[in-house]
Design an enzyme around this catalytic site. Structure first.
Site, PDB file in Angstrom:
ATOM      1  N   HIS A   1     -10.562   1.156   1.867  1.00  0.00           N
ATOM      2  CA  HIS A   1     -10.293   2.091   2.965  1.00  0.00           C
ATOM      3  C   HIS A   1     -11.510   1.994   3.885  1.00  0.00           C
ATOM      4  O   HIS A   1     -12.549   2.594   3.597  1.00  0.00           O
ATOM      5  CB  HIS A   1     -10.103   3.525   2.455  1.00  0.00           C
ATOM      6  CG  HIS A   1      -9.782   4.484   3.555  1.00  0.00           C
ATOM      7  ND1 HIS A   1      -8.589   5.172   3.639  1.00  0.00           N
ATOM      8  CD2 HIS A   1     -10.486   4.854   4.656  1.00  0.00           C
ATOM      9  CE1 HIS A   1      -8.581   5.921   4.724  1.00  0.00           C
ATOM     10  NE2 HIS A   1      -9.730   5.747   5.363  1.00  0.00           N
TER      11      HIS A   1
ATOM     12  N   HIS B   1      -4.777  -0.901   5.783  1.00  0.00           N
ATOM     13  CA  HIS B   1      -4.253  -0.174   6.952  1.00  0.00           C
ATOM     14  C   HIS B   1      -5.129  -0.308   8.210  1.00  0.00           C
ATOM     15  O   HIS B   1      -5.647   0.678   8.729  1.00  0.00           O
ATOM     16  CB  HIS B   1      -3.985   1.297   6.637  1.00  0.00           C
ATOM     17  CG  HIS B   1      -5.055   2.013   5.846  1.00  0.00           C
ATOM     18  ND1 HIS B   1      -6.356   2.066   6.244  1.00  0.00           N
ATOM     19  CD2 HIS B   1      -4.986   2.690   4.678  1.00  0.00           C
ATOM     20  CE1 HIS B   1      -7.042   2.756   5.353  1.00  0.00           C
ATOM     21  NE2 HIS B   1      -6.242   3.134   4.402  1.00  0.00           N
TER      22      HIS B   1
ATOM     23  N   HIS C   1       0.868  -1.193   0.000  1.00  0.00           N
ATOM     24  CA  HIS C   1       0.000   0.000   0.000  1.00  0.00           C
ATOM     25  C   HIS C   1       0.898   1.235   0.000  1.00  0.00           C
ATOM     26  O   HIS C   1       1.434   1.625   1.040  1.00  0.00           O
ATOM     27  CB  HIS C   1      -0.892  -0.013   1.249  1.00  0.00           C
ATOM     28  CG  HIS C   1      -1.901   1.089   1.282  1.00  0.00           C
ATOM     29  ND1 HIS C   1      -3.235   0.873   1.589  1.00  0.00           N
ATOM     30  CD2 HIS C   1      -1.790   2.419   1.062  1.00  0.00           C
ATOM     31  CE1 HIS C   1      -3.889   2.023   1.558  1.00  0.00           C
ATOM     32  NE2 HIS C   1      -3.033   2.981   1.243  1.00  0.00           N
TER      33      HIS C   1
ATOM     34  N   ASP D   1       1.395   2.480   3.530  1.00  0.00           N
ATOM     35  CA  ASP D   1       0.543   3.673   3.393  1.00  0.00           C
ATOM     36  C   ASP D   1       1.399   4.932   3.485  1.00  0.00           C
ATOM     37  O   ASP D   1       0.930   5.981   3.939  1.00  0.00           O
ATOM     38  CB  ASP D   1      -0.583   3.687   4.429  1.00  0.00           C
ATOM     39  CG  ASP D   1      -1.725   4.631   4.021  1.00  0.00           C
ATOM     40  OD1 ASP D   1      -1.739   5.085   2.858  1.00  0.00           O
ATOM     41  OD2 ASP D   1      -2.585   4.922   4.869  1.00  0.00           O
TER      42      ASP D   1
ATOM     43  N   HIS E   1       1.628   5.324  -1.591  1.00  0.00           N
ATOM     44  CA  HIS E   1       1.269   6.536  -2.341  1.00  0.00           C
ATOM     45  C   HIS E   1       2.552   7.162  -2.871  1.00  0.00           C
ATOM     46  O   HIS E   1       3.447   7.497  -2.087  1.00  0.00           O
ATOM     47  CB  HIS E   1       0.565   7.550  -1.434  1.00  0.00           C
ATOM     48  CG  HIS E   1      -0.727   7.048  -0.873  1.00  0.00           C
ATOM     49  ND1 HIS E   1      -1.939   7.289  -1.476  1.00  0.00           N
ATOM     50  CD2 HIS E   1      -0.993   6.299   0.223  1.00  0.00           C
ATOM     51  CE1 HIS E   1      -2.912   6.719  -0.762  1.00  0.00           C
ATOM     52  NE2 HIS E   1      -2.357   6.109   0.279  1.00  0.00           N
TER      53      HIS E   1
ATOM     54  N   LYS F   1      -9.249  -0.066  -5.697  1.00  0.00           N
ATOM     55  CA  LYS F   1      -9.216   0.503  -4.350  1.00  0.00           C
ATOM     56  C   LYS F   1     -10.521   1.258  -4.131  1.00  0.00           C
ATOM     57  O   LYS F   1     -10.821   2.206  -4.866  1.00  0.00           O
ATOM     58  CB  LYS F   1      -8.018   1.457  -4.226  1.00  0.00           C
ATOM     59  CG  LYS F   1      -7.958   2.238  -2.924  1.00  0.00           C
ATOM     60  CD  LYS F   1      -7.601   1.361  -1.737  1.00  0.00           C
ATOM     61  CE  LYS F   1      -7.709   2.104  -0.420  1.00  0.00           C
ATOM     62  NZ  LYS F   1      -6.672   3.100  -0.223  1.00  0.00           N
TER      63      LYS F   1
HETATM   64  O1  DOR Z   1      -3.377   9.318   5.957  1.00  0.00           O
HETATM   65  C1  DOR Z   1      -3.733   9.016   4.829  1.00  0.00           C
HETATM   66  N1  DOR Z   1      -3.171   9.585   3.749  1.00  0.00           N
HETATM   67  N2  DOR Z   1      -4.713   8.137   4.686  1.00  0.00           N
HETATM   68  C2  DOR Z   1      -5.258   7.881   3.485  1.00  0.00           C
HETATM   69  O2  DOR Z   1      -6.152   7.089   3.411  1.00  0.00           O
HETATM   70  C3  DOR Z   1      -4.809   8.607   2.282  1.00  0.00           C
HETATM   71  C4  DOR Z   1      -3.441   9.085   2.456  1.00  0.00           C
HETATM   72  C5  DOR Z   1      -3.063  10.109   1.393  1.00  0.00           C
HETATM   73  O3  DOR Z   1      -3.310   9.850   0.209  1.00  0.00           O
HETATM   74  O4  DOR Z   1      -2.522  11.137   1.750  1.00  0.00           O
HETATM   75 ZN    ZN Z   2      -3.414   4.992   1.574  1.00  0.00          ZN
END
Ligand code: DOR
Ligand code: ZN
Length: 337
Positions: free
Chosen positions: A133, A167, A12, A239, A14, A96
């Site tokens: 999520h 998460h 997971h 995450d 980003h 997702k």
């Molecule tokens: O803390 C988070 N940041 N939780 C999420 O679900 C998305 C993520 C983000 O994309 O910044």
């Molecule tokens: Zn995330």
């Protein structure tokens, strides 16, 4: 002490886009592969956009870096024909699903789960994983617990759907995992280590603010125990969610903890401290490979108990991001040869 991990995976991640992607991609390359989140602006909803994003990631990482990109699409209801063409796209890994407005860039998510029903039925037949999520719009500490009823309903109605609770942050979610064999879950680094106290119990720490918010000591301890045992349906998913410094150190702080560059050394330190280093391979790779039948690029990485200094921030391409443990030392590091 040392450990060599075979192809660690971040289930997971980003990476963002543009200049932020150029900064984060190389910093995330200790892993041999990752499940890439689709919540860009606008979100990735089509195979064409996904393939183009996958190419931008490869470029940002460096063409010579072997890194398996498991791409996701932002869940929107699909017809059978579009699902089929999505399945035929080699980079595609999973959908997702975000409840509408629950977190960063999720406004186009699902408002009522029944909107998803016909697509989920087809995904179940086609073997397409659904990553969720799982938070309600309730009181912030109860959001995950309230969403467990939705997981329970999905796991019951779609027994063959490959359903992943992303998460997880509570002992209750772990209990649900044990109740339904068709559920799996990811857990982040921060949720194995911190509680709400670390975020807001003393001076507010915006760099530890994420969604779902860190919970109680009992939750953290239960998650840590399950990770240390390499619970077979629990996978590491960082995450890691970078935001520019000015969007974290401000009023209206964005949610997300940036952990990608230090996740593996910190996990090694944590597992070693609990005498569980032998289970780290399954937690960061083996479980995911088994659960999803993944065959990532083969890339060993050696971690050693020599301290690493975590920089106060990472800066390049006009971007600045503050990592977890900024300015501190952690006990382990990646061994570079
Ligand atoms: O803390 C988070 N940041 N939780 C999420 O679900 C998305 C993520 C983000 O994309 O910044
Ligand atoms: Zn995330």
């Amino acid at each position: 002490m040392e450990i060599t991990l075979d192809s660690p995976l971040d289930m997971h991640l980003h990476l963002r886009d543009g200049d932020m992607l150029k900064l984060t991609a190389p910093l995330s390359a200790d892993f041999a592969g990752a499940v890439i989140m689709p919540n860009l602006v606008p979100p990735i909803t089509t195979p064409d956009a996904m393939v183009a994003y996958s190419r931008r990631i490869r470029e940002a990482m460096g063409e010579d870096v072997a890194f398996s990109r498991y791409m996701t699409l932002f869940f929107t209801p699909q017809t059978e024909a579009t699902l089929q063409s999505i399945c035929d796209t080699p980079e595609f890994f999973a959908f997702k699903l975000y409840p509408a407005g629950i977190t960063t860039n999720s406004e186009g998510g699902i408002s009522h789960m029944k909107e998803a029903d016909s697509t989920l039925r087809m995904m179940e037949e086609m073997g397409i994983p659904l990553l969720v999520h799982g938070e309600s719009h309730g009181f912030v500490m109860d959001r995950e617990a309230e969403f467990l009823a939705v997981y329970r309903d999905l796991a019951t109605r779609y027994p063959k759907l490959r359903l992943c609770m992303e998460h997880i942050t509570t002992a209750a979610a772990l209990q649900l995992l044990d109740e339904f064999e068709n559920l799996c879950a990811t857990v982040t680094l921060q949720h194995l280590l911190i509680t709400l106290d670390d975020v807001a119990g003393g001076a507010l720490n915006p760099h530890l603010f994420c969604k779902p918010i860190a919970k109680r000591p009992g939750d953290r301890d239960a998650l840590l125990q399950a990770a240390l045992e390499a619970h077979p349906r629990l996978m590491f998913g960082s995450d890691s969610a970078p935001h520019p410094l000015h969007k974290k150190e401000c009023c209206g702080c964005a949610a997300g903890v940036f952990t990608a560059p230090l996740a593996l050394p910190k996990l090694a330190e944590l597992f070693a401290a609990h005498g569980s280093l032998g289970n780290l391979q399954n937690f960061v790779s083996g479980n995911a490979r088994k659960l999803y039948g993944l065959t990532p690029v083969s890339r060993p990485i050696t971690l050693t108990d020599t301290p690493t200094h975590v920089p106060a921030s990472y800066r390049s391409f006009g971007q600045q991001v503050v990592p977890m443990y900024a300015g501190e030392s952690i006990g382990w590091s990646v061994k570079k040869d």
